[in-house]
Design a protein around this motif. Structure first.
Motif, short mmCIF file in Angstrom:
data_model
loop_
_atom_site.label_atom_id
_atom_site.label_comp_id
_atom_site.label_asym_id
_atom_site.label_seq_id
_atom_site.Cartn_x
_atom_site.Cartn_y
_atom_site.Cartn_z
N ASN A 10 0.85 -1.18 0.00
CA ASN A 10 0.00 0.00 0.00
C ASN A 10 0.89 1.24 0.00
O ASN A 10 1.93 1.25 0.65
CB ASN A 10 -0.91 0.03 1.24
CG ASN A 10 -1.90 -1.10 1.23
OD1 ASN A 10 -2.91 -1.08 0.53
ND2 ASN A 10 -1.63 -2.14 2.00
N LEU A 11 0.44 2.25 -0.70
CA LEU A 11 1.20 3.49 -0.78
C LEU A 11 0.23 4.66 -0.85
O LEU A 11 -0.64 4.69 -1.72
CB LEU A 11 2.11 3.47 -2.01
CG LEU A 11 2.95 4.69 -2.31
CD1 LEU A 11 3.85 5.03 -1.14
CD2 LEU A 11 3.78 4.47 -3.57
N THR A 12 0.39 5.60 0.07
CA THR A 12 -0.41 6.82 0.06
C THR A 12 0.53 8.00 -0.10
O THR A 12 1.56 8.07 0.58
CB THR A 12 -1.22 6.96 1.37
OG1 THR A 12 -2.09 5.84 1.49
CG2 THR A 12 -2.06 8.24 1.34
N VAL A 84 -4.90 0.09 -8.20
CA VAL A 84 -4.00 -1.02 -7.85
C VAL A 84 -3.12 -1.29 -9.07
O VAL A 84 -3.63 -1.46 -10.18
CB VAL A 84 -4.76 -2.28 -7.45
CG1 VAL A 84 -3.80 -3.44 -7.21
CG2 VAL A 84 -5.61 -2.03 -6.21
N TYR A 85 -1.82 -1.32 -8.85
CA TYR A 85 -0.87 -1.58 -9.93
C TYR A 85 -0.32 -2.99 -9.75
O TYR A 85 0.15 -3.36 -8.69
CB TYR A 85 0.24 -0.54 -9.93
CG TYR A 85 -0.30 0.83 -10.31
CD1 TYR A 85 -0.87 1.66 -9.35
CD2 TYR A 85 -0.29 1.26 -11.63
CE1 TYR A 85 -1.42 2.89 -9.69
CE2 TYR A 85 -0.82 2.48 -12.00
CZ TYR A 85 -1.39 3.29 -11.01
OH TYR A 85 -1.93 4.51 -11.37
N ILE A 86 -0.40 -3.75 -10.82
CA ILE A 86 -0.09 -5.17 -10.78
C ILE A 86 1.08 -5.47 -11.71
O ILE A 86 1.10 -5.02 -12.87
CB ILE A 86 -1.31 -6.02 -11.19
CG1 ILE A 86 -2.51 -5.73 -10.28
CG2 ILE A 86 -0.97 -7.51 -11.18
CD1 ILE A 86 -3.82 -6.29 -10.79
N ARG A 104 -1.54 -1.10 -3.88
CA ARG A 104 -2.67 -0.16 -3.87
C ARG A 104 -2.14 1.25 -3.66
O ARG A 104 -1.56 1.54 -2.61
CB ARG A 104 -3.66 -0.53 -2.77
CG ARG A 104 -4.90 0.37 -2.74
CD ARG A 104 -5.91 -0.11 -1.71
NE ARG A 104 -6.36 -1.46 -2.01
CZ ARG A 104 -7.33 -1.76 -2.87
NH1 ARG A 104 -7.96 -0.79 -3.52
NH2 ARG A 104 -7.69 -3.01 -3.08
N LEU A 105 -2.32 2.11 -4.63
CA LEU A 105 -1.82 3.48 -4.59
C LEU A 105 -2.99 4.43 -4.37
O LEU A 105 -3.98 4.36 -5.10
CB LEU A 105 -1.11 3.84 -5.90
CG LEU A 105 -0.67 5.29 -6.06
CD1 LEU A 105 0.39 5.65 -5.05
CD2 LEU A 105 -0.19 5.55 -7.48
N THR A 106 -2.84 5.32 -3.40
CA THR A 106 -3.84 6.35 -3.14
C THR A 106 -3.13 7.70 -3.18
O THR A 106 -2.16 7.92 -2.45
CB THR A 106 -4.50 6.16 -1.76
OG1 THR A 106 -5.08 4.86 -1.70
CG2 THR A 106 -5.58 7.22 -1.55
N ILE A 107 -3.62 8.58 -4.04
CA ILE A 107 -3.06 9.92 -4.15
C ILE A 107 -4.06 10.90 -3.54
O ILE A 107 -5.20 10.99 -4.01
CB ILE A 107 -2.77 10.29 -5.61
CG1 ILE A 107 -1.83 9.27 -6.24
CG2 ILE A 107 -2.18 11.71 -5.69
CD1 ILE A 107 -0.47 9.19 -5.60
#
Lengths: 109, 115
Positions: A10-12, A84-86, A104-107
């Motif tokens: 996960n990345l925010t 989500v980047y796969i 899972r990327l949240t900007i």
């Protein structure tokens, strides 16, 4: 150990930040794929690469075959990049892909 | 072109019921795939087909059957649904293999719940 591992899970980040998502694999491959899955569920292919680097708009994908590692970068990130980047890999003569579990990327605006 | 389509989009089944998911592509692709996607896990291959009349098992084939009677259609069947088959199912297709596997075209997914 999974054949394809992604980090982070996960990345925010804040809007405008430079994003890096990593993919490591443990088998020999003929190509590596990056895919994007939007919150609505649809999956689209972003890149297929077997060496070097590819760029499409603000997205850049690189691969290091010797180190069995690929990165997906997003410059000037935007909330619409939230997804989500796969990462997935394929072998010559093999009709199948092996997938990572996704990042899972949240900007945040 | 519609690309890859899946029918239905949503379905709720009771344990023991049967159903068929339809995947259709209008791009004349040779290879077609059925995946399932579960939380915390990557896409897992159920069955795939490298051409009309051919099918092969993937990573998690148990409880599923498939058929590819026409090149454009790939059917996934659940003969006796179980709660463990609750998942989102994706179909994908690619043109014929030539060199590295080309990028796959995915359908929109089918969300299946088995009670």
């Amino acid at each position: 150990k999974n054949e394809v591992e992604q980090s982070p899970q996960n990345l925010t980040a804040q809007e405008g930040e430079f994003i890096t998502i990593n993919c490591s694999y443990s088998v020999g491959i003929s190509a590596l794929h990056w895919l994007q899955q939007h919150p609505g569920g649809g999956i689209v292919s972003l890149f297929m690469l077997s060496s070097g680097k590819k760029k499409h708009g603000r997205l850049i994908a690189t691969i290091n075959i010797q180190e069995k590692h690929s990165s997906l970068h997003i410059t000037a990130s935007h909330p619409r990049d939230s997804a989500v980047y796969i990462c997935a890999v394929s072998n010559f003569g093999n009709e199948k892909l092996t997938f990572g579990t996704g990042t899972r990327l949240t900007i945040i605006p | 072109n519609a690309g890859v389509t899946q029918t239905p989009k949503f379905r709720v089944l009771k344990t023991g019921q049967s159903m068929t998911l339809l995947c259709a592509q209008d791009m004349n692709h040779e290879y077609m795939y059925w995946y399932r996607q579960d939380p915390g896990m990557g896409l897992r291959l159920i069955h795939y087909s490298v051409g009309e009349g051919t099918t092969a098992k993937g990573e998690v084939p148990d409880g599923y059957n498939v058929s590819r009677l026409k090149k454009q259609n790939f059917l996934l069947g659940l003969e006796s649904a179980a709660p463990s088959q609750t998942s989102v199912y994706f179909c994908a297709s690619i043109p014929i293999l030539s060199g590295p596997l080309l990028s796959q075209f995915f359908g929109p997914g089918t969300r299946l719940t088995v009670l």
